[in-house]
Design a protein around this motif. Structure first.
Motif, PDB file in Angstrom:
ATOM      1  N   THR A 267      -4.161   1.777  14.112  1.00 35.24           N
ATOM      2  CA  THR A 267      -4.035   3.189  14.489  1.00 35.24           C
ATOM      3  C   THR A 267      -2.860   3.839  13.768  1.00 35.24           C
ATOM      4  O   THR A 267      -2.982   4.951  13.230  1.00 35.24           O
ATOM      5  CB  THR A 267      -3.870   3.326  16.019  1.00 35.24           C
ATOM      6  OG1 THR A 267      -5.030   2.771  16.652  1.00 35.24           O
ATOM      7  CG2 THR A 267      -3.691   4.771  16.429  1.00 35.24           C
ATOM      8  N   SER A 268      -1.723   3.165  13.738  1.00 39.22           N
ATOM      9  CA  SER A 268      -0.539   3.706  13.071  1.00 39.22           C
ATOM     10  C   SER A 268      -0.800   3.948  11.587  1.00 39.22           C
ATOM     11  O   SER A 268      -0.503   5.025  11.062  1.00 39.22           O
ATOM     12  CB  SER A 268       0.647   2.757  13.248  1.00 39.22           C
ATOM     13  OG  SER A 268       1.760   3.210  12.498  1.00 39.22           O
ATOM     14  N   VAL A 269      -1.353   2.951  10.910  1.00 34.07           N
ATOM     15  CA  VAL A 269      -1.589   3.074   9.466  1.00 34.07           C
ATOM     16  C   VAL A 269      -2.573   4.201   9.181  1.00 34.07           C
ATOM     17  O   VAL A 269      -2.332   5.052   8.311  1.00 34.07           O
ATOM     18  CB  VAL A 269      -2.099   1.735   8.880  1.00 34.07           C
ATOM     19  CG1 VAL A 269      -2.607   1.915   7.454  1.00 34.07           C
ATOM     20  CG2 VAL A 269      -0.995   0.690   8.925  1.00 34.07           C
ATOM     21  N   LEU A 270      -3.684   4.244   9.897  1.00 32.73           N
ATOM     22  CA  LEU A 270      -4.707   5.255   9.613  1.00 32.73           C
ATOM     23  C   LEU A 270      -4.274   6.659  10.024  1.00 32.73           C
ATOM     24  O   LEU A 270      -4.702   7.642   9.409  1.00 32.73           O
ATOM     25  CB  LEU A 270      -6.025   4.870  10.282  1.00 32.73           C
ATOM     26  CG  LEU A 270      -6.661   3.571   9.752  1.00 32.73           C
ATOM     27  CD1 LEU A 270      -7.942   3.254  10.503  1.00 32.73           C
ATOM     28  CD2 LEU A 270      -6.902   3.638   8.247  1.00 32.73           C
ATOM     29  N   THR A 271      -3.396   6.764  11.023  1.00 33.49           N
ATOM     30  CA  THR A 271      -2.881   8.072  11.437  1.00 33.49           C
ATOM     31  C   THR A 271      -1.837   8.583  10.449  1.00 33.49           C
ATOM     32  O   THR A 271      -1.867   9.753  10.058  1.00 33.49           O
ATOM     33  CB  THR A 271      -2.265   7.986  12.851  1.00 33.49           C
ATOM     34  OG1 THR A 271      -3.270   7.539  13.762  1.00 33.49           O
ATOM     35  CG2 THR A 271      -1.717   9.330  13.299  1.00 33.49           C
ATOM     36  N   GLU A 272      -0.935   7.709  10.053  1.00 34.49           N
ATOM     37  CA  GLU A 272       0.157   8.131   9.168  1.00 34.49           C
ATOM     38  C   GLU A 272      -0.249   8.200   7.699  1.00 34.49           C
ATOM     39  O   GLU A 272       0.446   8.825   6.901  1.00 34.49           O
ATOM     40  CB  GLU A 272       1.345   7.188   9.335  1.00 34.49           C
ATOM     41  CG  GLU A 272       1.988   7.323  10.697  1.00 34.49           C
ATOM     42  CD  GLU A 272       3.277   6.530  10.805  1.00 34.49           C
ATOM     43  OE1 GLU A 272       3.838   6.135   9.767  1.00 34.49           O
ATOM     44  OE2 GLU A 272       3.715   6.328  11.952  1.00 34.49           O
ATOM     45  N   GLN A 273      -1.332   7.536   7.340  1.00 39.89           N
ATOM     46  CA  GLN A 273      -1.797   7.550   5.958  1.00 39.89           C
ATOM     47  C   GLN A 273      -3.261   8.002   5.948  1.00 39.89           C
ATOM     48  O   GLN A 273      -4.165   7.183   5.779  1.00 39.89           O
ATOM     49  CB  GLN A 273      -1.658   6.159   5.327  1.00 39.89           C
ATOM     50  CG  GLN A 273      -0.233   5.633   5.300  1.00 39.89           C
ATOM     51  CD  GLN A 273      -0.149   4.236   4.713  1.00 39.89           C
ATOM     52  OE1 GLN A 273      -0.769   3.939   3.699  1.00 39.89           O
ATOM     53  NE2 GLN A 273       0.615   3.368   5.355  1.00 39.89           N
TER      54      GLN A 273
END
Length: 186
Positions: free
Chosen positions: A114-120
């Motif tokens: 979730t963090s990776v796909l949200t921030e990138q």
């Protein structure tokens, strides 16, 4: 591991044996030239050793930004392997997930994805692909750390390119010489 497969493996040795089977189906006998990048380089080392154990000739082994089998002997937890894998896509991932001590591996995986796909938002993998890639890192890290040490140095010319795997971002030439002797070109 890819978007179109449910392939899993239990050990690096099992995965390397599958590669050997595929290689021999394509090319019946050596000499073989094998090259691998990152985790694939470490697997290439194991594949070369398995081919030699079968009496085959491996003339060349190339490791691109990879460590030899046996380099990372400290067994870690699946959470640690997951964090290590996630650092390849986000170096600051540890500061972006909740307490890793009390979080399950599945919860940690979900937080990381979730963090990776949200921030990138332009990240080149889907949720499923990223999850599979991170799980691959966990499985491979665990199985490489517990892989049997090789009894023989591969009898091949070995090139090691840009090895950046230690905490300081470098792989010492001493480790390469231990793994490959005088055949290593760094």
């Amino acid at each position: 591991y890819n978007n179109h497969s449910n392939f899993t493996f239990n050990s690096a040795l099992e995965l390397a044996q599958l590669y050997v089977t595929e290689i021999l189906a394509t090319q019946k006998q050596g000499p073989f030239s094998i090259i691998g990048w990152s985790a694939g380089g470490t697997l290439a080392h194991l594949v070369a050793a398995l081919l030699q154990q079968r009496g085959e000739v491996v003339a060349y082994l190339g490791l691109l930004d990879a460590a030899p089998i046996g380099f990372a002997r400290q067994v870690k937890t699946d959470k640690e392997y997951l964090i290590n894998s996630a650092r390849y896509v986000d170096k600051e991932i540890v500061s972006k997930v909740s307490d890793t001590e009390t979080t399950s591996v599945a919860q940690l995986m979900s937080q990381i994805v979730t963090s990776v796909l949200t921030e990138q938002p332009d990240f080149p993998m889907s949720e499923r692909e990223l999850t599979a890639a991170l799980q691959f890192g966990v499985d491979l890290g665990r199985s490489l750390a517990t892989a049997p040490l090789l009894n023989e140095v591969p009898a091949a010319t070995v090139d090691v390119f840009k090895a950046t795997i230690t905490e300081k971002g470098e792989l010492s030439s001493q480790i390469i010489k231990q793994a490959f002797g005088d055949r290593a070109r760094i």
